[in-house]
Design a protein around this motif. Structure first.
Motif, PDB file in Angstrom:
ATOM      1  N   HIS A   1       3.331  18.141   0.819  1.00 16.58           N
ATOM      2  CA  HIS A   1       2.375  17.210   1.118  1.00 16.58           C
ATOM      3  C   HIS A   1       2.973  15.898   1.242  1.00 16.58           C
ATOM      4  CE1 HIS A   1       2.573  14.990  -2.963  1.00 16.58           C
ATOM      5  NE2 HIS A   1       3.370  16.000  -3.135  1.00 16.58           N
ATOM      6  N   PHE A   2       2.013  14.964   1.775  1.00 15.59           N
ATOM      7  CA  PHE A   2       2.403  13.543   2.337  1.00 15.59           C
ATOM      8  C   PHE A   2       2.949  12.701   1.027  1.00 15.59           C
ATOM      9  CE2 PHE A   2      -0.494  14.950   5.647  1.00 15.59           C
ATOM     10  CZ  PHE A   2       0.469  14.838   6.869  1.00 15.59           C
ATOM     11  N   ALA A   3       3.886  11.809   1.292  1.00 13.63           N
ATOM     12  CA  ALA A   3       4.147  10.975   0.285  1.00 13.63           C
ATOM     13  C   ALA A   3       3.733   9.740   0.553  1.00 13.63           C
ATOM     14  CB  ALA A   3       5.608  10.932  -0.076  1.00 13.63           C
ATOM     15  N   LEU A   4       3.494   9.386   1.854  1.00 12.59           N
ATOM     16  CA  LEU A   4       3.131   8.098   2.121  1.00 12.59           C
ATOM     17  C   LEU A   4       1.665   7.781   2.914  1.00 12.59           C
ATOM     18  CD1 LEU A   4       6.714   6.616   3.239  1.00 12.59           C
ATOM     19  CD2 LEU A   4       5.412   6.251   1.212  1.00 12.59           C
TER      20      LEU A   4
ATOM     21  N   SER B   1       7.711  13.209   5.159  1.00 13.25           N
ATOM     22  CA  SER B   1       7.858  12.007   5.095  1.00 13.25           C
ATOM     23  C   SER B   1       7.507  11.022   6.339  1.00 13.25           C
ATOM     24  CB  SER B   1       9.487  11.586   5.366  1.00 13.25           C
ATOM     25  OG  SER B   1      10.194  12.035   6.273  1.00 13.25           O
ATOM     26  N   VAL B   2       6.532  12.100   7.250  1.00 15.38           N
ATOM     27  CA  VAL B   2       5.842  11.481   8.416  1.00 15.38           C
ATOM     28  C   VAL B   2       5.154  10.397   8.337  1.00 15.38           C
ATOM     29  CG1 VAL B   2       3.995  12.131   9.965  1.00 15.38           C
ATOM     30  CG2 VAL B   2       6.120  13.705  10.123  1.00 15.38           C
ATOM     31  N   TRP B   3       5.047   9.096   8.812  1.00 16.61           N
ATOM     32  CA  TRP B   3       4.118   8.146   8.697  1.00 16.61           C
ATOM     33  C   TRP B   3       3.740   7.443   9.790  1.00 16.61           C
ATOM     34  CZ3 TRP B   3       5.549   2.623   6.969  1.00 16.61           C
ATOM     35  CH2 TRP B   3       4.186   2.109   6.172  1.00 16.61           C
ATOM     36  N   SER B   4       4.595   7.021  10.719  1.00 16.80           N
ATOM     37  CA  SER B   4       4.175   6.333  11.902  1.00 16.80           C
ATOM     38  C   SER B   4       4.626   7.042  13.286  1.00 16.80           C
ATOM     39  CB  SER B   4       5.386   4.961  11.917  1.00 16.80           C
ATOM     40  OG  SER B   4       6.348   5.421  12.186  1.00 16.80           O
ATOM     41  N   GLY B   5       4.765   6.010  14.443  1.00 12.10           N
ATOM     42  CA  GLY B   5       5.021   6.921  15.586  1.00 12.10           C
ATOM     43  C   GLY B   5       3.931   8.010  16.050  1.00 12.10           C
TER      44      GLY B   5
ATOM     45  N   LEU C   1       0.776  -1.102   0.083  1.00 13.14           N
ATOM     46  CA  LEU C   1       0.090  -0.116   0.129  1.00 13.14           C
ATOM     47  C   LEU C   1       0.701   1.291   0.038  1.00 13.14           C
ATOM     48  CD1 LEU C   1      -2.883   1.481  -0.032  1.00 13.14           C
ATOM     49  CD2 LEU C   1      -2.790   1.116   2.475  1.00 13.14           C
ATOM     50  N   SER C   2       1.970   1.318   0.998  1.00 19.29           N
ATOM     51  CA  SER C   2       2.825   2.342   1.053  1.00 19.29           C
ATOM     52  C   SER C   2       3.570   2.837  -0.448  1.00 19.29           C
ATOM     53  CB  SER C   2       3.672   2.541   2.253  1.00 19.29           C
ATOM     54  OG  SER C   2       4.585   1.186   2.057  1.00 19.29           O
ATOM     55  N   SER C   3       3.920   1.754  -1.080  1.00 16.77           N
ATOM     56  CA  SER C   3       4.542   1.715  -2.440  1.00 16.77           C
ATOM     57  C   SER C   3       3.791   2.322  -3.465  1.00 16.77           C
ATOM     58  CB  SER C   3       4.860   0.109  -2.646  1.00 16.77           C
ATOM     59  OG  SER C   3       5.907  -0.407  -2.116  1.00 16.77           O
ATOM     60  N   ARG C   4       2.377   2.097  -3.354  1.00 13.82           N
ATOM     61  CA  ARG C   4       1.361   2.200  -4.208  1.00 13.82           C
ATOM     62  C   ARG C   4       1.203   3.953  -4.164  1.00 13.82           C
ATOM     63  NH1 ARG C   4      -1.413  -2.569  -3.355  1.00 13.82           N
ATOM     64  NH2 ARG C   4      -2.859  -1.054  -2.199  1.00 13.82           N
ATOM     65  N   LEU C   5       1.118   4.021  -2.895  1.00 12.45           N
ATOM     66  CA  LEU C   5       0.924   5.722  -2.291  1.00 12.45           C
ATOM     67  C   LEU C   5       2.203   6.552  -3.209  1.00 12.45           C
ATOM     68  CD1 LEU C   5      -0.551   5.624   1.183  1.00 12.45           C
ATOM     69  CD2 LEU C   5      -1.710   5.504  -0.824  1.00 12.45           C
ATOM     70  N   LEU C   6       3.380   6.136  -2.787  1.00  9.03           N
ATOM     71  CA  LEU C   6       4.443   6.798  -3.153  1.00  9.03           C
ATOM     72  C   LEU C   6       4.468   6.944  -4.783  1.00  9.03           C
ATOM     73  CD1 LEU C   6       7.607   6.480  -4.596  1.00  9.03           C
ATOM     74  CD2 LEU C   6       7.165   8.019  -2.688  1.00  9.03           C
ATOM     75  N   LEU C   7       3.997   5.870  -5.452  1.00 12.20           N
ATOM     76  CA  LEU C   7       4.035   6.073  -7.097  1.00 12.20           C
ATOM     77  C   LEU C   7       2.914   7.103  -7.597  1.00 12.20           C
ATOM     78  CD1 LEU C   7       4.623   2.706  -7.988  1.00 12.20           C
ATOM     79  CD2 LEU C   7       6.005   4.443  -8.217  1.00 12.20           C
TER      80      LEU C   7
ATOM     81  N   SER D   1       8.514  15.115 -11.540  1.00 14.64           N
ATOM     82  CA  SER D   1       8.541  15.862 -10.413  1.00 14.64           C
ATOM     83  C   SER D   1      10.128  16.181  -9.894  1.00 14.64           C
ATOM     84  CB  SER D   1       7.667  15.729  -9.383  1.00 14.64           C
ATOM     85  OG  SER D   1       6.382  15.672  -9.776  1.00 14.64           O
ATOM     86  N   LYS D   2      10.122  17.423  -9.489  1.00 11.88           N
ATOM     87  CA  LYS D   2      11.410  17.764  -8.757  1.00 11.88           C
ATOM     88  C   LYS D   2      11.081  17.886  -7.193  1.00 11.88           C
ATOM     89  CE  LYS D   2      13.335  20.570 -12.281  1.00 11.88           C
ATOM     90  NZ  LYS D   2      14.003  22.276 -12.601  1.00 11.88           N
ATOM     91  N   LEU D   3      11.686  17.012  -6.623  1.00 16.44           N
ATOM     92  CA  LEU D   3      11.052  16.581  -5.029  1.00 16.44           C
ATOM     93  C   LEU D   3      12.277  16.895  -4.156  1.00 16.44           C
ATOM     94  CD1 LEU D   3       9.577  13.033  -5.983  1.00 16.44           C
ATOM     95  CD2 LEU D   3       8.577  15.364  -5.861  1.00 16.44           C
ATOM     96  N   LEU D   4      11.940  17.289  -2.948  1.00 20.05           N
ATOM     97  CA  LEU D   4      12.828  17.458  -1.869  1.00 20.05           C
ATOM     98  C   LEU D   4      12.298  16.738  -0.826  1.00 20.05           C
ATOM     99  CD1 LEU D   4      13.175  21.637  -2.044  1.00 20.05           C
ATOM    100  CD2 LEU D   4      14.907  19.644  -2.660  1.00 20.05           C
ATOM    101  N   MET D   5      13.199  16.250   0.170  1.00 23.89           N
ATOM    102  CA  MET D   5      12.846  15.677   1.422  1.00 23.89           C
ATOM    103  C   MET D   5      14.054  15.709   2.521  1.00 23.89           C
ATOM    104  SD  MET D   5      13.329  11.445   1.189  1.00 23.89           S
ATOM    105  CE  MET D   5      13.316  11.439   2.944  1.00 23.89           C
ATOM    106  N   GLY D   6      13.403  15.695   3.660  1.00 20.89           N
ATOM    107  CA  GLY D   6      14.297  15.621   4.827  1.00 20.89           C
ATOM    108  C   GLY D   6      14.811  14.211   5.204  1.00 20.89           C
ATOM    109  N   LEU D   7      16.135  13.895   5.578  1.00 22.35           N
ATOM    110  CA  LEU D   7      16.501  12.546   5.819  1.00 22.35           C
ATOM    111  C   LEU D   7      17.131  12.606   7.150  1.00 22.35           C
ATOM    112  CD1 LEU D   7      17.055   9.565   4.868  1.00 22.35           C
ATOM    113  CD2 LEU D   7      18.973  10.247   3.904  1.00 22.35           C
ATOM    114  N   SER D   8      16.748  11.886   8.108  1.00 24.14           N
ATOM    115  CA  SER D   8      17.117  11.883   9.318  1.00 24.14           C
ATOM    116  C   SER D   8      17.672  10.541   9.786  1.00 24.14           C
ATOM    117  CB  SER D   8      16.150  12.293  10.417  1.00 24.14           C
ATOM    118  OG  SER D   8      15.103  11.450  10.481  1.00 24.14           O
ATOM    119  N   GLY D   9      17.820  10.555  10.949  1.00 24.81           N
ATOM    120  CA  GLY D   9      18.154   9.185  11.642  1.00 24.81           C
ATOM    121  C   GLY D   9      16.911   8.165  11.794  1.00 24.81           C
TER     122      GLY D   9
END
Length: 636
Positions: A467-470, A359-363, A239-245, A252-260
């Motif tokens: 916007h949300f990716a997932l 990238s917020v998704w869980s937690g 489901l999350s893979s389909r949402l991403l596509l 698109s030109k995309l930006l995202m933050g990558l943390s630990g």
């Protein structure tokens, strides 16, 4: 923050059209934070509606149906559609083109058909009704105001200051929330006559008056305890893979933050495997765990030059504090917004060309997992027991006399007496979702931390189309039917990681210090806690001259307060100013002691930031002092 806005006359008279247009334009001017923002509007003799914000994908955001005269103003993204739709790929089509304006009978129910992150306003020309709606996720905020002359709505409360008859009165209950929880809960704001339109809700205006707010969706959860975890983990991954596509376009030109953390590395993994082109950013000191782990993720995914690192600006508070308080409407403390603004100043991407992926998704935000633990799977708790657990989650146990005595006596008592009643009110709203406390707690968290805190302090949305990716309605529905024993403690989420994304699971997680295949080293965690205590004591006994950095975290606000005079002066100039004292909310001797102790090694930066934010709100939003301008802009 981009969004829809409007002003509606309470009276049927065309002679006021020029006044309405002037006030509408003034509202838009207040919301135009950058020169690359665009305003689209649909003027009428008796109302004006439109959208202000970052241009996105070349889309229009307003439309009028020539046959019926019906209107729509839309902000956000459509991810899917329930029922009959004009396109088999609604996520790839301009949203206002999908809205069936010719079907007047269905306008009131239209928001329930849309799966997405959006706000919209529909006008039924035949019956002169307005339907103003929010999405299920609550990601895009919308506030509304009514007086004897107009009804207005906007994505930021500052817009209402432009109205001729607007009453700039402080809501003391909203202020109490800020000091009790660090953000405003319920549907309150810091303005007495302005309210938040809740998620999945339609505001209905008829006969030029607000008739009601109508919720079109609410959470429903399964009470099942167990299920096929292998099947559920695969379903979650697919489901999350389909949402991403679906929610990103291949050109698109995309930006995202990558943390630990886990969410951002999962999004980076899906983007890479899907062949999407993106720029990845991490921030913090080179030695901190987040930056180090983000580097490991980037190396594993072979991100190369598309991965970059920024250091936090330790002077961000003095540089961007006032701007952060203005941007966020003063309803959250300025810590996180300041740091993000310090990072954004290094971005060179044109915000009109790029989309920023959240990238917020869980937690903590509960979209796919839960805030709760196995101990919350209970149906036998009394209301008072639930209240105790939730008040602890909201941090009330840490608010002692030393904290409340920073406030002036009358204000102090008002704040303290509202701490539990406001939590009770939200708990009562959450209780009907089901008998199990876990579900009630999840819903409570969504209504508070997710929609009123995490969705408030994110500055990226002011600079980019974000916007949300997932996340969409489908992933929320999936999460709500995951059996209880798998939703707690992120068990299903972790199983999916280990089984289906082992290369990401094998990288150390910054919160535990080990990867997902290893058992957390609790002895090491206790040693780290003792070391933090030692750092604090050394700072105190040295009167702030010894400051040892904790590289497990990327924020060092207490140290930066002591180390940089500009930061101290920023807060002292606000909190020791005579205007602040005369306002009567704080106890001046207690404030002076607080600032002195902080300079001498104490760790009260979050309290200081909260006090300063509230004073800045009063200056900019109540006194109408000249508000700060953007300290920088991006290449729009």
């Amino acid at each position: 923050m981009p969004g829809i806005l409007g002003i509606i006359s309470r009276h049927h008279r065309a002679e006021g059209a020029s006044d309405l247009a002037r006030q509408f334009r003034a509202m838009a001017d207040v919301l135009t934070h950058f020169g690359y923002y665009q305003l689209e509007s649909l003027p009428h003799d008796e109302f004006c509606i439109g959208r202000i914000g970052v241009p996105c994908r070349g889309y229009r955001h307003v439309r009028r149906d020539d046959a019926t005269g019906n209107l729509v103003a839309f902000d956000g993204f459509v991810y899917g559609w329930r029922g009959e739709c004009r396109s088999d790929k609604p996520w790839a089509v301009e949203p206002v083109s999908l809205i069936p304006l010719e079907d007047t009978e269905q306008l009131e129910h239209l928001a329930a058909s849309i799966n997405g992150s959006f706000t919209l306003c529909l006008h039924d020309a035949r019956d002169d009704r307005f339907f103003i709606s929010t999405n299920r996720l609550g990601f895009r905020r919308l506030y509304y105001y009514e007086d004897n002359e107009v009804i207005a709505f906007a994505p930021e409360i500052k817009a209402f200051m432009a109205l001729d008859g607007f009453r700039r009165e402080l809501d003391l209950e909203g202020a109490a929330d800020l000091f009790n929880y660090s953000f405003v809960i319920g549907n309150r704001t810091l303005y007495k006559h302005v309210r938040l339109l809740p998620a999945a809700t339609t505001l209905i205006i008829q006969d030029r008056a607000i008739r009601k707010t109508k919720r079109y969706w609410w959470h429903t959860y399964t009470d099942q305890l167990d299920g096929d975890a292998d099947h559920l983990a695969r379903e979650m991954f697919d489901l999350s893979s389909r949402l991403l596509l679906r929610q990103t376009r291949d050109n698109s030109k995309l930006l995202m933050g990558l943390s630990g953390g886990m969410d951002s590395r999962y999004l980076a993994y899906l983007l890479k495997t899907a062949g999407r082109q993106a720029t990845y950013s991490t921030y913090g000191s080179p030695r901190c765990d987040d930056v180090r782990i983000a580097g490991l993720v980037a190396a594993k995914l072979d991100l190369g030059s598309s991965f970059r690192q920024f250091e936090f600006d330790p002077l961000a508070y003095s540089k961007f504090g006032a701007w952060a308080a203005w941007l966020t409407d003063g309803m959250v403390d300025l810590i996180y917004p300041c740091h993000t603004l310090g990072v954004l100043q290094h971005f060179t991407e044109n915000p009109v060309e790029y989309e920023y992926l959240n990238s917020v998704w869980s937690g903590r935000v509960n979209f796919t997992m839960t805030w709760g633990t196995a101990a919350d799977i209970r149906t036998d708790l009394t209301f008072d027991q639930k209240l105790h657990r939730l008040s602890s989650m909201m941090g009330l146990q840490y608010l002692d006399d030393a904290y409340y005595f920073l406030l002036a006596p009358d204000f102090r008592e008002e704040v303290r007496k509202l701490a539990l009643p406001h939590i009770k009110h939200v708990l009562r709203e959450a209780e009907p979702v089901g008998r199990n406390f876990l579900h009630q707690k999840d819903t409570f968290t969504l209504l508070t931390r997710t929609r009123r805190l995490h969705h408030q302090y994110d500055p990226y949305r002011y600079y980019f189309a974000e916007h949300f990716a997932l996340v969409d309605d489908d992933i929320v529905e999936f999460r709500n039917r995951v059996p209880l024993n798998w939703v707690v403690d992120r068990r299903l989420y972790l199983k999916m990681y280990r089984d289906l994304v082992p290369e990401m699971a094998g990288i150390v997680y910054q919160k535990t210090g080990v990867n997902l295949f290893a058992t957390p080293n609790y002895a090491a965690q206790r040693r780290h806690e003792r070391m933090n205590r030692l750092r604090y004591l050394l700072g105190r006994v040295s009167l702030g001259r010894i400051n040892l950095y904790d590289h497990h975290t990327f924020l060092h606000q207490d140290i930066w307060y002591r180390k940089y005079a500009k930061n101290r002066l920023f807060f002292e100039d606000i909190l020791l100013d005579q205007r602040t004292s005369r306002r009567g909310f704080y106890d001046p001797p207690a404030i002076r002691r607080l600032l002195k102790n902080q300079a001498h090694g104490s760790s009260n930066y979050e309290v200081i930031a909260k006090l300063a934010t509230f004073e800045l709100f009063n200056r900019f939003f109540i006194d109408r002092e000249s508000h700060p301008k953007a300290p920088y802009t991006l290449n729009g």
